[in-house]
Design a protein around this motif. Structure first.
Motif, short mmCIF file in Angstrom:
data_model
loop_
_atom_site.label_atom_id
_atom_site.label_comp_id
_atom_site.label_asym_id
_atom_site.label_seq_id
_atom_site.Cartn_x
_atom_site.Cartn_y
_atom_site.Cartn_z
N VAL A 171 12.41 -7.25 -0.66
CA VAL A 171 12.85 -6.09 -1.43
C VAL A 171 12.09 -6.09 -2.75
O VAL A 171 12.17 -7.05 -3.53
N LEU A 172 11.33 -5.02 -2.98
CA LEU A 172 10.60 -4.83 -4.23
C LEU A 172 11.04 -3.51 -4.83
O LEU A 172 10.75 -2.44 -4.29
N ASP A 173 11.77 -3.59 -5.93
CA ASP A 173 12.36 -2.40 -6.54
C ASP A 173 12.02 -2.37 -8.03
O ASP A 173 12.59 -3.11 -8.82
N PHE A 174 11.04 -1.50 -8.40
CA PHE A 174 10.67 -1.31 -9.80
C PHE A 174 11.03 0.11 -10.26
O PHE A 174 10.48 0.61 -11.25
N SER A 175 11.92 0.77 -9.58
CA SER A 175 12.22 2.17 -9.88
C SER A 175 12.85 2.34 -11.25
O SER A 175 13.43 1.40 -11.80
N LEU A 176 12.69 3.57 -11.79
CA LEU A 176 13.32 3.95 -13.06
C LEU A 176 12.88 3.04 -14.20
O LEU A 176 13.68 2.47 -14.94
N ASN A 177 11.57 2.88 -14.33
CA ASN A 177 10.97 2.18 -15.46
C ASN A 177 9.85 3.05 -16.03
O ASN A 177 9.82 4.27 -15.80
N LYS A 178 8.91 2.45 -16.74
CA LYS A 178 7.79 3.18 -17.32
C LYS A 178 6.47 2.55 -16.88
O LYS A 178 5.50 2.50 -17.64
N ILE A 179 6.46 2.10 -15.64
CA ILE A 179 5.30 1.40 -15.11
C ILE A 179 4.20 2.40 -14.81
O ILE A 179 4.46 3.48 -14.26
N SER A 180 2.97 2.03 -15.14
CA SER A 180 1.84 2.93 -14.96
C SER A 180 0.75 2.23 -14.15
O SER A 180 0.90 1.09 -13.72
N GLY A 181 -0.39 2.92 -13.98
CA GLY A 181 -1.49 2.35 -13.24
C GLY A 181 -1.39 2.65 -11.76
O GLY A 181 -0.57 3.45 -11.30
N ALA A 182 -2.24 1.97 -10.97
CA ALA A 182 -2.32 2.23 -9.54
C ALA A 182 -1.50 1.21 -8.76
O ALA A 182 -1.19 0.12 -9.24
N ILE A 183 -1.18 1.59 -7.53
CA ILE A 183 -0.49 0.67 -6.62
C ILE A 183 -1.51 -0.36 -6.11
O ILE A 183 -2.59 0.03 -5.64
N PRO A 184 -1.22 -1.65 -6.23
CA PRO A 184 -2.20 -2.67 -5.77
C PRO A 184 -2.53 -2.49 -4.30
O PRO A 184 -1.68 -2.17 -3.47
N LYS A 185 -3.81 -2.71 -3.95
CA LYS A 185 -4.25 -2.57 -2.57
C LYS A 185 -3.98 -3.81 -1.73
O LYS A 185 -4.22 -3.79 -0.52
N CYS A 186 -3.49 -4.85 -2.37
CA CYS A 186 -3.28 -6.11 -1.66
C CYS A 186 -1.88 -6.26 -1.10
O CYS A 186 -1.47 -7.36 -0.71
N LEU A 187 -1.12 -5.16 -1.03
CA LEU A 187 0.26 -5.27 -0.56
C LEU A 187 0.35 -5.73 0.89
O LEU A 187 1.42 -6.14 1.35
N ASN A 188 -0.76 -5.68 1.60
CA ASN A 188 -0.73 -6.15 2.99
C ASN A 188 -0.60 -7.66 3.09
O ASN A 188 -0.53 -8.21 4.19
N ASN A 189 -0.54 -8.35 1.95
CA ASN A 189 -0.30 -9.80 1.95
C ASN A 189 1.19 -10.15 1.90
O ASN A 189 1.54 -11.32 1.91
N LEU A 190 2.04 -9.14 1.82
CA LEU A 190 3.49 -9.39 1.81
C LEU A 190 3.94 -9.65 3.25
O LEU A 190 4.40 -8.77 3.96
N THR A 191 3.80 -10.89 3.64
CA THR A 191 3.97 -11.27 5.06
C THR A 191 5.34 -10.89 5.60
O THR A 191 5.47 -10.50 6.76
#
Length: 1131
Positions: free
Chosen positions: A861-881
């Protein structure tokens, strides 16, 4: 160092079996008999292999249990004579006092013990005659006062007879013929019963007596007599005793060749714990017959037994082929070692004299060698519990071991062994059969006349297979009416319990747990007077519980998790031996009174939980006849007042009265009972008031305390430092928690103070609680910075007012709904290697998502909602086994395998609603980055997260086209990409997401036609609105869709379909096959009638008859119609 062991044991007044062999027990002073109440039900006592030197230990236990049937005090240092009181143990069947320092004569009172079957007095300093065995004048028995003199007596009278020049017997040439192998083979003795005494080799438990029934493997003696006469084994054969009886002074001496073989055998073993330290070539170690685990024949000096089982200190390495050189080996026990999943050596099948072979619990793997079938003299074979790594595709090799009496193949994979039943049926001497959890294939029942199954079978364990029919039960019952133990639990048995089960009059243990049984319990089951253990739990049984008064031997009764209804039979109250009663999770409706328990003085566990129709009506001063250790009444109508009869239960270990409708204050006297309490659960009631200081309560180690969902108020009490789990959530505790902030040396592992009115800062809290792993403080009024607690594994702080940055290392983080600020640390992915849940929802974090997060292979579970995070989504998410494949929780260690699924929870925004996931948290795979300032496109790598069930990227500034391979996310149930700036068309793969429950692509810049799929149409137009260039169902039709309804489409000038577009079925082949079919059909009928006279005549007769019948029928109907018409006209 356990100098109080005797005092402790004597307090266990219900003890039946006591095994403290090889424990290094210290000799202690004999306590006063009036000080303790030892168990008067003790029937097995095993203190073999300690250093007890005082003989008081024997009469001490004898004084308290005249029912002892098994005593082993061998291999100690007992001195003095054997007490005469031994003759009072009339139930004694096994007595071993070998290898001590006992002196004097054998007491004549031994002759009173008519049930004695094994007597071992070897290797002592006993003397005198064996006249206690008068009454059986057999040719082999000699000595005063019998008329027959022993050969040794003649030597004493004339030293020159058969002696050499020195008057000594010539041991090489004229050794007494009686003092030979033949003498030690048999020696008949008399006594109160007709018995046979075989003088054989002494050993500790070569074939131990049967323990009481249990779910564990039962090791039973393969040498039991099959006749009605009682067989007695008299072990007087070691020459240390025989010196006094018959005059020989020889001693056992190790054979050099066999000693060298054993040392070579040892060289291939890895002995990390020094179990074989007594094995060596040093001068003081050369006597191999005294090595640990080695036993030699007391005549030939050959090694006959090798017992190297090690439960706590396993051997490793290889089993050397040098073992073949020990040619007289009869007993081999290598159980409870670790051979690293190696194969069982085939050469073991060449040890042709083996009678006992135990390789269980030793991590063997592969196919069981068929060479074991060559062990024709084998009586005991244990290959079970080898981590499910052993297999056998064919059991024919077993049928060659005709003498087999004990067979344990527990956990051996027998999926392919379709001949298992035929093979077992050929073992006609089999007594004990354990094929539990073997994945046995369901085979058709063979004809009863085909095989001769063992009629002596008394122990049958087929637990954990997939049998669906009771024929397997009938099959074994037909051949052995003496069955005393049956375990068919954890199968798929269907239907009702057969009435024939009541015919097993010797049955003492019956378990049918976790099947699919239906119907009522047969009445015959209540008439089984020998039945002591009955477990029918976790089935679908209905009706009422039958009258059980005749089942007077019952000690264990489990009927939980069924559908029984009606009242609880009061006949249970007459079961005076009942110790365990579990009727939980049923539909009983009854008022439980004192009469239900009037004679249950031995009851220790009472479980009536989750029977909402059960209530209690006890008199105010009722003093129960029992002293319970476990009381489980959750979900029953115990209230409205706290049950006062619990005050008499001073031995309580577990008390669960949760959700019991109690509206009362918490009684102070209950805390006085807490010294023994390990598990206390009073949650989901209406307890109120202020709790007192609990710091001195619960003296037991690591208790579990659950006081949640009540109305306790006031400040938080001082909590017991020994507790391991403390749940005080959902109450009305208020104020600061300073009384626990500075606690030190506590055992707290799980602390839940959520949903209270607690407040204050916690900067200096919990600093010294290094054992604390789970901390829940949600929905309180805490504020300020949170302390750095590097030892925590799970932290829940949501809905407080914490500020500052994350300065802690966790495996489970839920910091949602606070006011935390700063960037997400870049070292998160490197430090939180065991992180499963990371929720920072609804805070004030800013900056980009660190690529180090991709190192979190176990993240679910990865939940960063309702913050002020900026930038791009990392392309390495395929490592989340964990989002790509099924998760094995073993990498999390004991924290997650034993506690995670029980205690851990997470509040997750799911389909726009917040849910708390408890036991199913491990199934949630979610990424929620919504309501931030993310930019760029959705990386294509995210489509490799095939186990993802929820993806929410809504309310950001994402752009670009949607990933073309989004159809790979077949597990998606929730997909929200709304309110971004995506453009282009919707990938066709979206139509493949047939698990979708919620789809939202609204308010983007998507264009083109919506993929047409029946499932997508059910999601509604709101899923696509706000995209002005989208068309197709369920939105407006796309340009050109109207042509479908234009008759001129794909037509010619007349609006007719072109000949080229006609149905391809109407082709040349169609007409050809139609013509052929007509010709064959016509001549097939008409040709037959033309050339076959009898068929033609029969056909036309049938035709004429049919026409006549039809003509008559039409004529009658015509007349009836005319009559009806005339009546109608007249009317």
């Amino acid at each position: 160092m356990a100098t109080s062991w005797l005092q402790t044991v004597t307090k266990l007044n219900h003890l039946k079996v006591l095994g403290l062999y090889e424990c290094g027990l210290p000799t202690v002073l004999p306590p006063s008999p009036s000080t303790f109440n030892a168990s008067n039900s003790l029937y097995e006592l095993d203190l073999w292999g300690n250093d007890l030197s005082s003989s008081f230990i024997f009469p001490w236990f004898v004084n308290f249990s005249s029912g002892l049937s098994y005593i082993d005090l061998g291999f100690n240092k007992l001195q003095g004579s054997i007490p005469d009181a031994i003759g009072n143990l009339l139930s004694l069947s096994y007595l071993s006092l070998g290898k001590n320092q006992l002196e004097g004569e054998i007491p004549i009172s031994l002759r009173n013990i008519s049930r004695l079957s094994v007597l071992d007095l070897c290797d002592n300093q006993l003397d005198g005659e064996i006249s206690i065995f008068l009454g059986n004048e057999t040719p082999d028995l000699c000595g005063v006062p019998l008329n027959k003199t022993c050969p040794g007596d003649e030597i004493a009278e004339d030293p020159k007879i058969n002696c050499n020049a020195n008057g000594m017997k010539d041991l090489k040439k004229e050794e007494d013929k009686l003092i030979s192998d033949g003498f030690y083979i048999s020696m008949a003795v008399g006594g109160p019963s007709s018995v046979f005494a075989a003088i054989v080799s002494s050993t500790h438990h070569p074939f131990p007596p049967p323990p009481p029934p249990s779910n564990s493997t039962v090791f039973l003696p393969p040498f039991n007599s099959t006749s009605n006469s009682q067989v007695v084994v008299l072990l007087l054969s070691l020459r240390a005793n025989c010196e006094h009886f018959i005059g020989t002074k020889d001693s056992i001496s190790c054979l050099k060749k066999e000693r060298e073989v054993l040392l070579k055998f040892k060289d291939e073993l890895i002995d990390e714990y020094g179990q074989l330290s007594s094995w060596g070539n040093q001068k003081d170690k050369k006597e191999c017959c005294k090595w640990r685990g080695v036993l030699c024949d007391n005549l030939t000096n050959h090694i006959i037994q090798l017992d190297l089982h090690n439960a706590s200190a396993p051997l490793r390495g290889n089993i050397s082929v040098w073992l073949l050189e020990i040619q007289h080996l009869k007993y081999l026990d290598l159980s409870f070692n670790d051979f690293n999943y190696s194969r069982i050596p085939q050469f073991i099948g060449s040890l042709g004299r083996l009678e006992y072979l135990d390789l269980s619990n030793s991590y063997f793997s592969g196919e069981i060698p068929h060479h074991l079938g060559n062990l024709s003299e084998l009586q005991f074979l244990g290959l079970g519990t080898n981590s499910n790594a052993l297999t056998s595709t064919n059991l024919d090799w077993l049928s060659r071991i005709h003498s087999l009496r004990y067979l344990n193949l527990r956990h051996v994979n027998l999926t392919m062994a379709t001949n298992w039943l035929q093979t077992i049926s050929k073992l006609i001497q089999l007594k004990v059969l354990d094929l539990s959890e073997c994945d046995l294939p369901m085979v058709p029942p063979p004809l009863s006349s085909t095989f001769n199954a063992s009629n002596s079978l008394y122990h049958l364990d087929l637990f954990g297979n997939e049998f669906s029919s009771f024929w397997i039960f009938h099959w074994f019952v037909n051949f052995s009416s003496g069955l005393s133990y049956i375990d068919l639990g954890l199968n798929k048995l269907q239907g009702s319990i057969p009435d024939a089960i009541g015919n097993l009059l010797s049955l003492s243990y019956l378990s049918l747990i976790e099947n699919q049984l239906e119907g009522e319990i047969p009445v015959s089951l209540g008439n089984m007077s020998s039945l002591s253990y009955l477990d029918l739990s976790s089935n679908q049984l209905i009706g009422i519980v039958p009258h059980l008064a005749l089942s007077s031997s019952l000690t264990h009764l489990s009927l939980d998790h069924n559908m029984f209804n009606g009242t609880v039979t009061q006949s249970i109250g007459s079961l005076s031996k009942l110790e365990y009663l579990n009727l939980g999770s049923n539909h009983f409706e009854d008022i439980i009174t004192e009469s239900h328990f009037f004679n249950l003085s031995q009851l220790e566990l009472l479980d009536l939980s989750y029977n909402p129709g059960i209530s209690f009506n006890f008199s105010l001063g009722w003093n129960p006849p029992f002293h319970l250790t476990d009381v489980l009444l959750a979900g029953c109508k115990v209230g409205p007042y706290f049950p006062t009869w619990l005050r008499t239960q001073t031995t309580l270990y577990k008390l669960d009265i949760s959700n019991a409708g109690i509206l009362d204050t918490f009684p102070d006297w209950l805390w006085e009972l807490s010294s023994n309490l390990y598990d206390l659960n009073v949650s989901h009631n209406n307890f109120h008031g202020v709790l007192s200081d609990l710091s001195s309560k619960f003296s037991t180690n690591f208790p579990i305390i659950d006081l949640s969902f009540n109305h306790f108020s006031g400040s938080l009490p001082i909590l017991p430092p020994t507790a391991v789990v403390l749940v005080l959530s959902s109450n009305k505790f208020s104020g600061p928690i300073t009384n626990i902030c500075n606690e030190t040396n506590c055992s707290w592992y799980y602390l839940d103070l959520s949903n209270n009115l607690l407040s204050g800062q916690l900067l200096d809290c919990f600093a010294n609680l290094s054992n604390l792993k789970f901390l829940k403080l949600v929905h309180n009024n805490f504020f300020g910075k949170f302390p750095s607690l590097n030892y925590l594994s799970s932290l829940h702080l949501q809905n407080n007012s914490f500020t500052g940055e994350i300065l802690t290392s966790l495996a489970f983080i839920d910091l949602s709904r606070n006011k935390l600020t700063g960037k997400i640390p870049t070292w998160v992915g490197d430090t939180f290697t065991r992180l499963v849940v990371l929720s920072l929802r609804s805070n004030e974090f800013f900056g980009g998502i660190p690529s180090n997060l991709c190192h979190l292979a176990h993240l679910q579970v990865l939940d960063f909602s309702l913050n002020k995070i900026s930038g791009a989504i990392p392309k390495c998410l395929n490592n989340l086994t964990a989002m790509i494949q099924e998760v094995d929780y073993e990498p999390y260690g004991s924290l997650f395998t034993s506690v995670f699924q029980v205690f851990e929870s997470a509040n997750v925004i799911w389909k726009r609603n917040e849910y708390e996931y408890l036991n199913t948290l491990q199934l949630v795979k979610l990424i929620d980055l919504s309501s931030n300032n993310l930019v760029g496109d959705v990386p294509a790598e995210i489509t490799s997260l095939v186990m993802l069930v929820g993806l929410n990227l809504s309310r950001n500034n994402l752009s670009g086209i949607l990933p073309t391979k989004i159809g790979q996310l077949r597990s998606l149930d929730f997909l929200d990409l709304s309110r971004n700036h995506f453009s282009g068309g919707i990938p066709a793969g979206v139509s493949q997401l047939d698990q979708l429950g919620v789809l939202d692509l609204s308010y983007n810049n998507l264009s083109g036609k919506i993929p047409q799929n029946i499932h997508l149409r059910t999601l509604g137009a709101s899923a696509f609105e706000g995209n002005p260039y989208l068309c197709g169902l369920p939105l407006k039709a796309c340009p050109g869709d109207e042509i479908v309804q234009d008759p001129k489409r794909n037509g010619n000038a007349n609006g007719m379909k072109d000949p080229e577009e006609e149905d391809k079925l109407i082709s040349d082949g169609f007409y050809i096959t139609m013509a052929v079919g007509f010709v064959l059909g016509f001549w097939g009928v008409c040709g037959t009638l033309a050339f076959n006279d009898s068929w033609r005549i029969a056909f036309f007769k049938l035709w004429n008859s049919s026409m006549d019948w039809l003509y008559i029928k039409l004529a009658i109907n015509k007349i009836q119609l005319k009559k009806a018409f005339h009546k109608f006209v007249k009317f």
